[in-house]
Design an enzyme around this catalytic site. Structure first.
Site, PDB file in Angstrom:
ATOM      1  N   SER A   2       0.752  -1.310   0.016  1.00  0.00           N
ATOM      2  CA  SER A   2       0.099   0.202   0.120  1.00  0.00           C
ATOM      3  C   SER A   2       0.840   1.343  -0.048  1.00  0.00           C
ATOM      4  CB  SER A   2      -0.927  -0.027   1.475  1.00  0.00           C
ATOM      5  OG  SER A   2      -2.123  -0.795   0.901  1.00  0.00           O
ATOM      6  N   SER A  23      -5.967   3.698   4.344  1.00  0.00           N
ATOM      7  CA  SER A  23      -5.470   2.868   3.221  1.00  0.00           C
ATOM      8  C   SER A  23      -6.422   2.214   2.518  1.00  0.00           C
ATOM      9  CB  SER A  23      -4.306   1.854   3.697  1.00  0.00           C
ATOM     10  OG  SER A  23      -3.686   1.556   2.594  1.00  0.00           O
ATOM     11  N   LYS A  40       3.126   6.299   5.554  1.00  0.00           N
ATOM     12  CA  LYS A  40       2.363   5.294   5.029  1.00  0.00           C
ATOM     13  C   LYS A  40       3.000   4.000   5.235  1.00  0.00           C
ATOM     14  CE  LYS A  40      -1.376   3.895   2.569  1.00  0.00           C
ATOM     15  NZ  LYS A  40      -1.016   2.911   3.629  1.00  0.00           N
ATOM     16  N   LYS A  68       0.062   3.851  -2.686  1.00  0.00           N
ATOM     17  CA  LYS A  68      -0.777   4.690  -2.766  1.00  0.00           C
ATOM     18  C   LYS A  68      -0.265   6.194  -2.521  1.00  0.00           C
ATOM     19  CE  LYS A  68      -4.321   1.955  -0.727  1.00  0.00           C
ATOM     20  NZ  LYS A  68      -4.031   0.709  -0.606  1.00  0.00           N
TER      21      LYS A  68
END
Length: 390
Positions: free
Chosen positions: A65, A125, A231, A68
């Site tokens: 993820s 997320s 993140k 992203k």
């Protein structure tokens, strides 16, 4: 004639020697072996973009993820350009609503605000929210991925191939710690990202009245002083990944860890990287693109003046215990009014020991209008009165 002025400012960045077990290491030195490395890692200084430490920084790896970050970067750029607005309502497609993995369980054919979708992506997320943004900006996720790959190349990232906008397992999708740091450096230039990243828990409201609880997965927000964004990402294939940023004093650092064995390891590795970087380096902003410059200039036939700023910020990075002397020379051009906002009226020439290391444009931040006939008469009378009263 336009006055040509050169103003030389010398910045002596003298940093006191701090004795520690890491003192005296060289730039790009590898952090001591005691750190948990995962499969790949990078520590970058934000202002200069310089890599302070790295381990397998170009190794091609799945990043889950953390992908992203690029989706967010393109979304923020669309907001800046006016292609998107925070209050804009998007309709969820069946495709977006059907995304697996982490999600906020959006309802197909329902309307959601862009700002709420950004909250879902950054805090929770959410894959479904990512696809909604992608479809709005490019028509389809596949076409959005083309934009993602074009953008990473424009940033100098040559070891990334995005396969989707979410980071879900995908054939031939990979990135590297170096390229993730490049993307993170761009994303954190958007204040909205920081605003949302600091939120620990929040409810995601659906049009039907249903609520999805969201919790931030970046534990460093609470455990590491100075960390204000990041993140996470994890899949069986990618392991545990993390891109985080922290600021202490004038210096901001970006840490990236890919392929860690567990969640605790990725957080611990980022924290150790931050500790090492803050203990051994200092950063000074010599030119701030958001601050007016106190320099003289003169535009022929100008009715008004405009504050001027550097087109980009410039930072000086030094190791603690070392001294760096930088000179900034402002060279202003010979120009006539009118000038539009953003006109280049000179340049800052930055030298280190006589060697030019950077040239940065100096720009107006307002329009400069030209004098009309009446203005010129008034100017002549004013100058004559000043002369006569001497």
């Amino acid at each position: 004639m336009f006055k040509l002025k050169k103003m030389i400012l010398t910045f002596s960045l003298i940093v006191a020697v701090l004795m520690s077990s890491f003192a005296g290491v060289s730039v790009n030195a590898v952090v001591p072996e005691k750190i948990e490395a995962g499969k790949s890692r990078v520590l970058m200084e934000y202002g200069t973009g310089q890599i302070l430490s790295e381990y397998n920084k170009l190794e091609h790896l799945p990043i889950a993820s953390v992908t992203k970050l690029m989706t967010l970067l393109l979304a923020f750029e669309a907001l800046d350009s006016g292609k998107l607005s925070l209050e804009q309502e998007l309709i969820a497609s069946e495709n977006a609503a059907g995304m697996g993995g982490s999600q906020v369980f959006i309802d197909a054919n329902s309307s959601y605000k862009v700002e709420n979708l950004l909250h879902a992506i950054i805090i929770s997320s959410a894959n479904d929210a990512c696809v909604m943004i992608a479809e709005e900006l490019a028509g389809s996720e596949a076409d959005f991925v083309v934009l993602m790959n074009q953008k990473i190349k424009s940033l100098g990232g040559n070891d990334t191939n995005y396969g989707n906008c979410t980071g879900l397992p995908c054939a031939n999708a990979y990135s590297c710690a170096n390229d993730v740091a490049l993307v993170m450096r761009e994303v954190i230039q958007h204040p909205k990202y920081f605003e949302i990243s600091k939120i620990w828990m929040e409810d995601f409201q659906h049009p039907s009245g249903r609520v999805t609880e969201m919790a931030n997965t970046n534990k460093l927000l609470r455990s590491y002083t100075g960390c204000d964004a990041g993140k996470t990402g994890s899949t069986n294939e990618a392991g545990f990944c993390m891109s985080a940023t922290a600021k202490k004093g004038n210096m901001r650092l970006i840490a990236v860890v890919l392929g860690a064995d567990n969640s605790k390891s990725r957080f611990g590795t980022c924290a150790t990287l931050f500790d090492w970087g803050f203990a051994n380096y200092s950063s000074e902003c010599l030119l701030d693109k958001n601050q007016d410059l106190d320099i003289e200039y003169n535009v022929k036939l100008a009715k008004n003046t405009s504050p001027v700023r550097a087109s980009e910020s410039y930072y000086a990075l030094t190791q603690k215990g070392e001294k760096s002397n930088l000179n900034i020379e402002y060279e202003m051009f010979n120009l006539n009014a009118p000038l539009a906002k953003g006109s280049i009226i000179g340049k800052a020439i930055i030298t280190d020991n006589g060697v030019v290391v950077a040239e940065i444009n100096i720009e107006t931040i307002q329009d400069i209008e030209v004098m009309n006939y009446s203005d010129r008469i008034k100017s002549i009378v004013k100058e004559w009165n000043l002369f006569a009263n001497k």
